[in-house]
Design an enzyme around this catalytic site. Structure first.
Site, mmCIF file in Angstrom:
data_model
loop_
_atom_site.group_PDB
_atom_site.id
_atom_site.type_symbol
_atom_site.label_atom_id
_atom_site.label_comp_id
_atom_site.label_asym_id
_atom_site.label_seq_id
_atom_site.Cartn_x
_atom_site.Cartn_y
_atom_site.Cartn_z
ATOM 1 N N LYS A 4 4.473 -11.573 -3.378
ATOM 2 C CA LYS A 4 4.645 -11.329 -4.814
ATOM 3 C C LYS A 4 6.108 -11.082 -5.195
ATOM 4 C CE LYS A 4 2.112 -7.521 -4.601
ATOM 5 N NZ LYS A 4 2.303 -7.180 -3.152
ATOM 6 N N HIS A 55 1.264 2.556 0.680
ATOM 7 C CA HIS A 55 2.538 2.078 0.135
ATOM 8 C C HIS A 55 3.254 3.293 -0.445
ATOM 9 C CE1 HIS A 55 5.623 -0.216 -1.769
ATOM 10 N NE2 HIS A 55 5.062 -1.376 -1.505
ATOM 11 N N GLU A 78 4.624 -4.494 4.977
ATOM 12 C CA GLU A 78 4.615 -5.545 3.950
ATOM 13 C C GLU A 78 5.938 -5.539 3.179
ATOM 14 O OE1 GLU A 78 1.342 -4.144 1.649
ATOM 15 O OE2 GLU A 78 -0.155 -4.734 3.116
#
Ligand SMILES: Cc1ncc(COP(=O)(O)O)c(C=O)c1O
Length: 377
Positions: free
Chosen positions: A47, A184, A261
């Site tokens: 993204k 996250h 990530e």
């Protein structure tokens, strides 16, 4: 940094606004991530910038991928679709995670055939997955502190740690397999202790799961948040890695696979934007420049990503504080009210570095202006 002569040459050849992607820098950032975090497998967060050429370069450099929509999954899949069946399936299992905890039913139905890992963080999602994608592997996303991050994510996603066991039990009871945990700490984090807190929370839940006999729990996904070098105050990755490596070493046995990530860290510094002055005025005693890219386009990160990208001039000379606006007819299209720029004429070039993450990816066609042209180095 790409030198100014090359920026001018490319702008002359291709016109402006121009997004320049430096693929050597992409590879270098991936390597740096691997060097400082040797136990962590990097899944590039598509993204941040889903340009197919970026995905291809990272694929060829051996990266894994975090996707968060079906189109992003298919962009990655484009690179593996011609592999022999078993190799293709192994790549999906070993190197792709679908890391959006909320998935629409048609997306789940489509994803099921590929059997990827997917994240989830609530009971409703378990029912949806059981019914529409029973062949995927599951990763429970935890809510963890996001203090000091430029972009906060914990108000939208993540199961409260005290709810985690109930969610894992419910998934197992539904016949699904939970393979690990994710979190996250917030994007562009400046507070590396967030990782330490999150790793400790995750370790507690792992212990409880192992005590319950959930033997398939063998994966920990530490998300994104690794900072890009926007200015000299940003601490380097090696400082962040020190905290993470020490806690991983202390808390997680070797048989737990650790992945991350990273989006921004991989792609931000690999992109430079060149634009051109298309208007000039003095208003209320301040010099105002209008350039042919703005917050509805490559500078969209000013709005969506809470990011500031200094605007620099190719030309040199004595500077003054200026306002810089984008080309559209909306006053929101303000890149900055406080840039230090020399006296510029119409047609002079300006540029911004570190423009690769959450910028071109959220560029629009607002007011009839298309996204900037992209070229590759
Ligand atoms: C689930 C998930 N993973 C990874 C990322 C990438 O984070 P970063 O760009 O901070 O590395 C994001 C960003 O929003 C995200 O939501």
């Amino acid at each position: 940094m790409i030198d100014k002569a090359l920026l001018s040459k490319l702008a002359q050849e291709h016109g402006t606004p121009l997004v320049i992607i430096d693929h050597a820098k992409l590879r270098q950032n991936l390597e740096e991530f691997r060097q400082w975090l040797p136990r962590v497998q990097p899944y590039y967060a598509v993204k941040a910038n889903s340009h197919p050429a970026i995905i291809k370069t990272l694929y060829e450099a051996g990266a894994s991928f975090d996707v968060a929509s079906l189109p992003e999954f298919l962009l990655v899949h484009e690179n593996i679709k011609d592999l022999p069946e078993q190799e293709r399936q192994d790549f999906i299992w070993d190197k792709i995670i679908y890391a959006n905890p909320i998935k629409a039913i048609p997306t789940l139905k489509e994803l099921d055939q590929y059997k990827p890992l997917v994240t989830y963080d609530n009971f409703e999602e378990i029912k949806k997955i059981q019914k529409h994608a029973p062949n995927v592997g599951m990763v429970l996303r935890l809510k963890v502190p996001n203090l000091g991050a430029m972009v906060e994510l914990s108000s939208k996603f993540g199961a409260a740690p005290e709810e985690a066991m109930a969610l894992i039990d419910a998934s197992e009871a539904a016949g699904l397999t939970v393979e690990g945990l994710s979190f996250h700490v917030g994007s562009q984090t400046t507070n590396f202790q967030n990782y330490a807190v999150a790793l400790n929370l995750a370790a507690e839940i792992f212990k409880a799961c192992r005590a319950k006999g959930y033997s398939k729990m063998n994966l920990l996904d530490i998300g994104g948040g690794f900072p890009a070098p926007y200015d000299e105050n940003v601490q380097p990755l090696r400082e962040c890695a020190k905290v993470i490596n020490a806690e991983i070493e202390r808390l997680f046995p070797e048989d737990i696979q650790i992945l991350a990530e990273p989006g921004r860290f991989i792609v931000a510094s690999a992109v430079t934007l060149v634009a051109e002055v298309i208007g000039k005025a003095d208003r209320d005693g301040r010099r105002c420049y209008y350039i042919n890219d703005g917050v509805y386009h490559t500078y969209s990160g000013v709005i969506f990503d809470h990011c500031h990208y200094p605007v620099k001039a190719i030309k040199e000379g004595p500077t003054q504080i200026c306002a810089v606006f984008g080309p559209t007819c909306d006053a929101l299209d303000t890149i900055s009210l406080t840039e230090e720029l020399p006296d510029l004429e119409l047609g002079d070039l300006v540029y911004s570095e570190n423009m690769g993450a959450y910028s071109h990816a959220s560029s629009t066609f607002f007011n009839g202006f298309p996204p900037a042209k992209v070229v590759h180095l």
